[in-house]
Structure formats: C-alpha cells, structure tokens
Scaffold this motif. Structure first.
Motif, PDB file in Angstrom:
ATOM      1  N   ARG A 108      38.176  39.089  37.042  1.00  0.00           N
ATOM      2  CA  ARG A 108      36.895  39.440  36.403  1.00  0.00           C
ATOM      3  C   ARG A 108      36.799  40.934  36.074  1.00  0.00           C
ATOM      4  NH1 ARG A 108      32.385  39.339  41.337  1.00  0.00           N
ATOM      5  NH2 ARG A 108      33.161  41.211  42.372  1.00  0.00           N
ATOM      6  N   ILE A 109      37.778  41.750  36.508  1.00  0.00           N
ATOM      7  CA  ILE A 109      37.749  43.183  36.261  1.00  0.00           C
ATOM      8  C   ILE A 109      38.542  43.494  34.997  1.00  0.00           C
ATOM      9  CG2 ILE A 109      38.302  45.477  37.142  1.00  0.00           C
ATOM     10  CD1 ILE A 109      36.168  44.081  38.751  1.00  0.00           C
ATOM     11  N   VAL A 126      38.219  50.286  34.954  1.00  0.00           N
ATOM     12  CA  VAL A 126      38.834  51.117  35.997  1.00  0.00           C
ATOM     13  C   VAL A 126      39.706  52.210  35.394  1.00  0.00           C
ATOM     14  CG1 VAL A 126      38.764  49.355  37.780  1.00  0.00           C
ATOM     15  CG2 VAL A 126      40.701  49.404  36.210  1.00  0.00           C
ATOM     16  N   GLY A 127      39.456  52.527  34.120  1.00  0.00           N
ATOM     17  CA  GLY A 127      40.149  53.640  33.486  1.00  0.00           C
ATOM     18  C   GLY A 127      41.525  53.338  32.960  1.00  0.00           C
ATOM     19  N   PRO A 142      43.229  36.897  32.043  1.00  0.00           N
ATOM     20  CA  PRO A 142      42.080  37.815  32.030  1.00  0.00           C
ATOM     21  C   PRO A 142      42.109  38.755  33.223  1.00  0.00           C
ATOM     22  CG  PRO A 142      41.418  35.649  32.805  1.00  0.00           C
ATOM     23  CD  PRO A 142      42.849  35.513  32.340  1.00  0.00           C
ATOM     24  N   GLY A 143      41.481  39.908  33.067  1.00  0.00           N
ATOM     25  CA  GLY A 143      41.355  40.827  34.189  1.00  0.00           C
ATOM     26  C   GLY A 143      42.558  41.732  34.373  1.00  0.00           C
ATOM     27  N   LEU A 144      42.680  42.248  35.591  1.00  0.00           N
ATOM     28  CA  LEU A 144      43.764  43.164  35.918  1.00  0.00           C
ATOM     29  C   LEU A 144      45.046  42.413  36.264  1.00  0.00           C
ATOM     30  CD1 LEU A 144      41.909  45.701  38.252  1.00  0.00           C
ATOM     31  CD2 LEU A 144      42.428  45.977  35.822  1.00  0.00           C
ATOM     32  N   ARG A 145      46.158  43.071  36.040  1.00  0.00           N
ATOM     33  CA  ARG A 145      47.433  42.552  36.509  1.00  0.00           C
ATOM     34  C   ARG A 145      47.583  42.875  37.999  1.00  0.00           C
ATOM     35  NH1 ARG A 145      49.317  45.127  31.455  1.00  0.00           N
ATOM     36  NH2 ARG A 145      49.746  43.488  29.914  1.00  0.00           N
ATOM     37  N   ARG A 170      37.302  48.356  47.077  1.00  0.00           N
ATOM     38  CA  ARG A 170      36.924  49.403  46.113  1.00  0.00           C
ATOM     39  C   ARG A 170      37.553  49.126  44.753  1.00  0.00           C
ATOM     40  NH1 ARG A 170      38.806  53.155  48.796  1.00  0.00           N
ATOM     41  NH2 ARG A 170      40.828  53.331  47.752  1.00  0.00           N
ATOM     42  N   THR A 171      38.830  48.757  44.730  1.00  0.00           N
ATOM     43  CA  THR A 171      39.536  48.499  43.477  1.00  0.00           C
ATOM     44  C   THR A 171      38.937  47.322  42.723  1.00  0.00           C
ATOM     45  OG1 THR A 171      41.600  49.377  44.381  1.00  0.00           O
ATOM     46  CG2 THR A 171      41.768  47.893  42.483  1.00  0.00           C
TER      47      THR A 171
END
Length: 267
Positions: free
Chosen positions: A16-17, A22-23, A33-36, A72-73
């Motif tokens: 979901r991020i 997150v830059g 979808p989202g981050l790896r 946090r991540t």
C-alpha cells in the motif's frame, strides 16, 4: 511467534506504500503495487535476505529495533505497530476472551438508565446489557448464547447491507487488531465460521486492516422510535479484557429524542 501472519501482514502493508511517499522514484515496469522488498530493506536498514525471509515466514525472531524500523518504513499506525509487536511475541500472551463480567460493571450497567449499553469481550460476544439495550434491539436473553454476538449479526446474511459496509470494515479491523488470531481457539473458530458464511467478511479479513475501535457511528431504524443515529463508544474495562459499549446521541437531536421515547415506552 506467528511467522506466517507476520509475513502476510508485512506484504500487505508494503503493497500500500507508493515509492513517491518515501522519497523514491516510481521507476519503470513495476509488476506489483507498492514498494519492492529491496526498497523496504534499504529504508529499514536491514539486509534484503533478512527481510525476504521475514515475509516468507522463515526468518529469525526480529528485535525491537528491527520492528521499529519496519513500522517506520511501512508507515504503520499506532494500532498496526502494536499488532506487529504482538505477532512477533513482543507483548505478553493473553488468555482467551473472558466471559465473567465483574460485579461492579454490572452495577454500572444497571445505573445507565438513559442510554443503551452492553459489555463485549474480544470475540464481540455480548456478555451483559441493560434495559435500554433491550428497548433498542430486543431481549438478548431470548437468544442462544452463540447468537449473542454482534459480528454474527453484522455478517449474518451473505451480503452486507450497503449502509453497514463502513461499520463492517471497522469491526473486522478491530477484531484483527487484538492479535489473538490464530492463537486463540474461540476467535479462530469465529473467524473460520464467518469466512465460510460471508464472502464479504472473508474479503475484509484478507485485507488485514488494523484499527482498534474506540468510537464509531451506527444507524438503525427502530419499529417505534424510527431512524436513529448513535455514537458508539468502546470503553476498556480494567483487568477484564472486556469493553463497555455505550450508545449516545447529542442532546436536542432527533436521535436523542428517539432514545427518550424508548425509555418512556419500555420503562
């Protein structure tokens, strides 16, 4: 440590991020979808292999520092972070949902003569109630103990009514947030039953949303009082692992007047 659920929860939060949140640059050809996984590991300051093993349910027992970095991540809420800690056995284990309501709480219920109120446990079993709740939804003593459960009422039909979709999501997120599944036999049995009976519950449960309920709004139509909108507050009962649920309406509103009519009618 519940490795399987920990891995599933991490995967669901990672998806979901968005990278830009997150830059990170979006980058081409993202197949999921989202981050790896590699990006989560980089941002959390842990090795890629370590994080992959956590998601696959075969990793070591993560430390407080690792869980904090992952929280946090993945931008976990406070409720979600507490849930993550419980999955990794960083919170004391709890016994099954208690059913015995303390005497002082029963006395408090009897004194709440203006508003409906009840006591529920972690399974959403209704353990005790006052006369105003009877006026609002009927006498629960006439139902078998198994059916005195608000989740069974909510997901009793194959299709959840449209006006209760948001309420259903919140309640399932709250049940998931207890961190008791699958270790608690009562909650596991409830979840398994509801997944079989209700496709909507199964879908919400699979989403792994985490949100402890403290206040929500309920809408209903009473055969005598008519349409009612009530604020529902969940108040923890110290030392009992139960919650006192109180239904109120703002003074001067039609819903407040409806509660007054109920009290006068069923007094």
């Amino acid at each position: 440590m519940n490795r399987e659920e920990l891995g599933g929860f991490l995967r669901s939060r990672r998806s979901r991020i968005q990278p830009t949140e997150v830059g990170l640059a979006p980058g081409p050809r993202r197949q999921t979808p989202g981050l790896r996984r590699e990006e989560v590991a980089l941002l959390a300051g842990i090795s890629v292999d370590y994080y992959i093993r956590l998601e696959q349910g075969r990793g070591p027992h993560p430390s407080d520092q690792v869980l904090t970095a992952l929280g946090r991540t993945l931008r976990l809420t406070a409720d979600e972070h507490d849930y993550l800690l419980r999955l990794a056995d960083h919170s004391p284990a709890r016994v099954g949902p208690a059913r015995e309501v303390p005497a002082n709480v029963r006395r408090l219920l009897d004194r709440l003569t203006d508003v409906p109120a009840m006591v529920v446990n972690a399974c959403y079993d209704v353990l005790a109630w006052n006369s105003m709740l009877v006026a609002l939804i009927g006498d629960l003593s006439e139902r078998p103990p198994r059916e005195r459960n608000t989740l069974r009422w909510l997901f009793g039909d194959q299709a959840t009514p449209a006006d209760k979709l948001q309420l259903a999501r919140k309640c399932v997120a709250d049940l998931r947030a207890t961190g008791r599944y699958p270790g608690d036999a009562d909650i596991r049995a409830l979840v398994d039953d509801l997944k079989e009976r209700s496709p909507h519950f199964a879908e919400l449960w699979a989403a792994r949303d985490i949100e402890v309920q403290r206040t929500l709004t309920k809408h209903m139509t009473h055969p005598i009082a008519g349409p009612i909108e009530l604020d529902c507050d969940f108040l923890p009962i110290a030392g009992a692992d139960q919650r006192l649920v109180i239904y109120t309406a703002a003074p001067g509103t039609p819903s407040h007047e409806a509660l007054q009519r109920l009290r006068e009618t069923y007094a």
